[in-house]
Design a protein around this motif. Structure first.
Motif, short mmCIF file in Angstrom:
data_model
loop_
_atom_site.label_atom_id
_atom_site.label_comp_id
_atom_site.label_asym_id
_atom_site.label_seq_id
_atom_site.Cartn_x
_atom_site.Cartn_y
_atom_site.Cartn_z
N LEU A 53 0.84 -1.20 0.00
CA LEU A 53 0.00 0.00 0.00
C LEU A 53 0.87 1.25 0.00
CD1 LEU A 53 -2.79 -0.98 2.56
CD2 LEU A 53 -3.02 -0.78 0.10
N ILE A 54 2.04 1.13 0.62
CA ILE A 54 3.03 2.20 0.52
C ILE A 54 4.37 1.55 0.19
CG2 ILE A 54 1.93 3.89 2.05
CD1 ILE A 54 3.72 2.97 4.31
N SER A 55 5.29 2.36 -0.32
CA SER A 55 6.56 1.77 -0.75
C SER A 55 7.64 1.98 0.32
CB SER A 55 6.99 2.39 -2.08
OG SER A 55 7.02 3.78 -1.93
N SER A 56 8.63 1.12 0.26
CA SER A 56 9.77 1.27 1.18
C SER A 56 10.83 2.10 0.46
CB SER A 56 10.33 -0.09 1.53
OG SER A 56 10.76 -0.73 0.36
N ASN A 57 11.82 2.58 1.22
CA ASN A 57 12.91 3.30 0.57
C ASN A 57 13.94 2.34 0.01
OD1 ASN A 57 12.02 5.20 3.10
ND2 ASN A 57 12.41 6.35 1.24
N SER A 58 14.12 1.24 0.71
CA SER A 58 15.01 0.20 0.18
C SER A 58 14.70 -1.11 0.89
CB SER A 58 16.48 0.59 0.41
OG SER A 58 16.73 0.74 1.79
N GLY A 59 15.26 -2.18 0.35
CA GLY A 59 15.01 -3.51 0.92
C GLY A 59 14.04 -4.30 0.06
N THR A 60 13.94 -5.58 0.39
CA THR A 60 13.04 -6.44 -0.40
C THR A 60 12.04 -7.15 0.51
OG1 THR A 60 14.60 -8.27 -0.24
CG2 THR A 60 14.72 -6.92 -2.24
N ILE A 61 10.87 -7.36 -0.06
CA ILE A 61 9.82 -8.10 0.65
C ILE A 61 9.33 -9.19 -0.29
CG2 ILE A 61 7.48 -7.98 1.59
CD1 ILE A 61 8.10 -5.13 2.41
N ASN A 62 9.29 -10.38 0.23
CA ASN A 62 8.79 -11.49 -0.56
C ASN A 62 7.65 -12.14 0.20
OD1 ASN A 62 8.48 -14.07 -1.75
ND2 ASN A 62 10.54 -13.87 -2.64
N ILE A 63 6.45 -12.03 -0.34
CA ILE A 63 5.29 -12.66 0.30
C ILE A 63 4.73 -13.70 -0.64
CG2 ILE A 63 2.94 -12.28 1.16
CD1 ILE A 63 3.79 -9.63 2.22
N LEU A 64 4.65 -14.92 -0.15
CA LEU A 64 4.13 -16.05 -0.95
C LEU A 64 4.82 -16.08 -2.32
CD1 LEU A 64 0.40 -15.52 0.02
CD2 LEU A 64 1.74 -17.50 0.67
N ASP A 65 6.13 -15.90 -2.29
CA ASP A 65 6.97 -15.90 -3.49
C ASP A 65 6.61 -14.79 -4.48
OD1 ASP A 65 8.51 -17.99 -2.59
OD2 ASP A 65 7.06 -19.48 -3.34
N ASN A 66 5.89 -13.79 -4.00
CA ASN A 66 5.49 -12.66 -4.86
C ASN A 66 4.84 -13.10 -6.16
OD1 ASN A 66 6.35 -10.88 -2.96
ND2 ASN A 66 8.17 -10.20 -4.06
N THR A 67 4.08 -14.16 -6.09
CA THR A 67 3.41 -14.64 -7.30
C THR A 67 2.39 -13.60 -7.74
OG1 THR A 67 1.85 -15.81 -5.92
CG2 THR A 67 3.65 -17.10 -6.83
N LYS A 68 2.06 -13.65 -9.01
CA LYS A 68 1.15 -12.67 -9.61
C LYS A 68 -0.19 -12.65 -8.86
CE LYS A 68 -0.85 -11.50 -14.07
NZ LYS A 68 -1.30 -12.09 -15.31
N HIS A 69 -0.61 -13.82 -8.42
CA HIS A 69 -1.93 -13.92 -7.81
C HIS A 69 -1.85 -14.02 -6.28
CE1 HIS A 69 -3.53 -14.30 -11.79
NE2 HIS A 69 -2.71 -15.28 -12.03
N PHE A 70 -0.80 -13.43 -5.69
CA PHE A 70 -0.64 -13.62 -4.25
C PHE A 70 -1.80 -13.03 -3.44
CE2 PHE A 70 0.78 -9.91 -1.75
CZ PHE A 70 0.96 -8.98 -2.75
N LYS A 71 -2.48 -12.04 -3.99
CA LYS A 71 -3.62 -11.45 -3.26
C LYS A 71 -4.78 -12.43 -3.10
CE LYS A 71 -2.84 -6.54 -4.04
NZ LYS A 71 -3.33 -5.34 -4.73
#
Lengths: 294, 253
Positions: A53-71
């Motif tokens: 919903l908001i962006s970070s300044n740096s770093g990575t986030i991986n949720i459920l392998d960031n799949t296209k349909h992760f939502k």
């Protein structure tokens, strides 16, 4: 166990003020993780970044392998209630279900969220507590694998809170992963597998309640005995010693060890009580301390 | 039910069917104005010109009604979606954003269609206005398409994200726009300098296109281009403001 959230070197500043600094953590499947911290510590910001919903300044986030349909696989109960005018509870639930390929069956949904008698009520006519129940129902409408709950029980009465955490236990038994923030720490204590303390812009503690207790916990040991105080004063684990008549009260960092050392006198002891620190007081102790336990 | 149809259904109920404000302000207000100035307060108008006046004023009130719907109802609805967190709820689900916006825009167009038909029916039933079905249909269709820039103005206003500001902008834009573009009274009654501004407004351009259809005249391309330019300008402004708000994180409470 497989990792479903992985956060690496996450940094966030807002209007030149640093909010999150070099956050790193992983969350495994089928865990309940409690994120705690003082007001303004950045808990909601962290959740908002994880939800994109908001962006970070740096770093990575991986949720459920960031799949296209992760939502499709996540559910979110935001801190703010959703209250749309001119729509009934049933309509918003049906609408939200329609967004997902495999939603939770409608009957299960209202059962789990305790909304049985409110289906035809307009959303904006619900009480604060009822709105929280509805927000919860909306978060699980898609039958998510990963659930984010931001202050889920604020505004609920104590009976509703008890029911709510029972539902969370049920969801955990269905192999869901739950990431929760709350100011009701005694509620989290009973349910969380893991505690993360967000303080001074970073995760300063990440572990189980037992581990936090080892670091910060003090237990209270009380009993009645006609034995002389000198017998107990020599026990090394006691940090604070009080004696009034036959009543003794000790505080200790290691209750187990202390009770073991008292074994020779147990026959002459009555009304023995061992009271461990609550998560609330552990958190307060932790917040007071300056140490970094990362 | 298909997700998109379900959205249309819910948005129809909350934005139109159950929305008293829509019926009172977007439909009833222009209808009352129309009845007042085409039926009751018509003493100064020669009998021979009355039908033409009733027709021309009908066009003005259709556009006025669409102006109210497109700006006030659109801005208030979108603002309400934000303040009620409906917008965030949708963002957190797999719902594609284009579906979210399209379902609303279709309802906003339907809102204008309903109020246009309502006012036309009043003209037909009360003032016995007669036009071919094709002409009625063309006027309504042109009006609906021509109000898209007005809907974009409503979207733009909603980006203020604050009820007081949105309300103020609605009032500052809608009523002066209706006045200077000649919807309430003939544009020729205003000073020349104001007329030249009024003639640049999308509501004047749309009114002129509808009048051409009504009187069987050739549509002036200048007005069609004018409406397209309004759409492009407001669309770009909306994209720029949304991007800026997202960059500054003003879109999240």
């Amino acid at each position: 166990m497989n990792t479903i959230i992985k956060v690496e070197h996450l940094n966030k500043s807002y209007r030149k003020k640093e909010i999150l600094k070099d956050l790193n953590f992983e969350v495994d499947h089928n865990q309940i993780i409690a994120l705690i911290g003082e007001n303004g510590a950045g808990k909601t910001t962290l959740i908002n970044i994880m939800l994109n919903l908001i962006s970070s300044n740096s770093g990575t986030i991986n949720i459920l392998d960031n799949t296209k349909h992760f939502k499709e696989h996540i559910g979110v109960m935001m801190q703010s209630n959703i209250s749309i005018t001119r729509i009934t509870v049933k309509e918003i639930l049906r609408l939200t279900q329609s967004y997902y390929k495999n939603p939770l069956p409608y009957e299960d949904l209202i059962e789990l969220a305790h909304l049985k008698d409110l289906e035809s009520s307009k959303m904006n006519e619900l009480s604060g507590g009822q709105k929280r129940h509805l927000s919860f129902a909306l978060s699980i409408a898609g039958n998510p694998d990963l659930l984010f709950l931001d202050e889920p029980t604020s505004g609920m009465d104590s009976q509703s809170r008890t029911k709510f955490w029972q539902t969370i236990s049920t969801l955990k038994s269905q192999h869901k992963t739950i990431f929760v923030t709350s100011h009701y720490l005694e509620e989290l204590e009973a349910i969380a597998d893991r505690i993360m303390i967000l303080q001074n812009k970073s995760i300063e503690f990440d572990g189980s309640i037992a581990e936090l207790r080892t670091l910060e916990g003090e237990s209270l040991v009380e009993f009645d005995s006609a034995l002389l105080p000198d017998l107990f004063k020599s026990i090394p684990d006691i940090t604070d010693f009080k004696n009034v008549g036959n009543h003794y009260q000790f505080t200790t960092k290691n209750a187990e060890s202390l009770v073991r050392q008292m074994t020779p006198y147990l026959n002459a002891i009555s009304n023995l009580k061992v009271q461990q620190n609550s998560l609330d007081s552990l958190f307060v102790n932790f917040s007071k301390g300056d140490a970094n336990y990362e | 039910m298909n997700s998109f149809i379900y959205q249309i259904n819910i948005n129809f109920k909350r934005i139109i069917l159950r929305n008293k404000r829509f019926f009172l302000f977007d439909m009833m207000l222009p209808i009352v104005f129309y009845l007042l100035y085409s039926k009751i307060l018509v003493t100064g108008i020669p009998q021979a010109d009355l039908k033409t006046w009733q027709m021309n004023y009908l066009i003005s009130m259709i556009i006025y009604s669409c102006l109210l719907g497109s700006i006030i109802t659109v801005a208030n609805t979108l603002l309400e979606d934000k303040t009620s967190h409906f917008d965030i709820l949708s963002q957190l689900t797999p719902l594609p954003r284009w579906q979210y916006y399209l379902s609303r825009i279709l309802i906003f167009l339907l809102l204008n269609l309903i109020s246009s038909i309502g006012i036309c029916l009043v003209g037909i039933l009360v003032n016995n206005l007669t036009l071919s079905i094709a002409t009625w249909s063309l006027i309504i269709l042109t009006t609906i398409v021509g109000t898209v820039p007005l809907i974009f103005i409503g979207i733009l206003i909603s980006l203020a994200n604050n009820p007081a500001t949105v309300n103020m902008l609605n009032n500052l834009i809608v009523f002066p726009l209706a006045m200077i573009s000649g919807l309430w009274w003939p544009i020729t009654m205003m000073p020349k300098w104001l007329q030249s501004i009024g003639k640049l407004m999308p509501t004047f351009e749309l009114s002129n296109i509808d009048q051409s259809i009504l009187h069987g005249k050739i549509i002036n391309n200048q007005y069609v281009i004018g409406i397209i330019l309004w759409l492009a300008t407001i669309g770009i402004a909306a994209i720029l403001i949304t991007t800026y708000q997202k960059y500054k994180e003003l879109n999240i409470e």
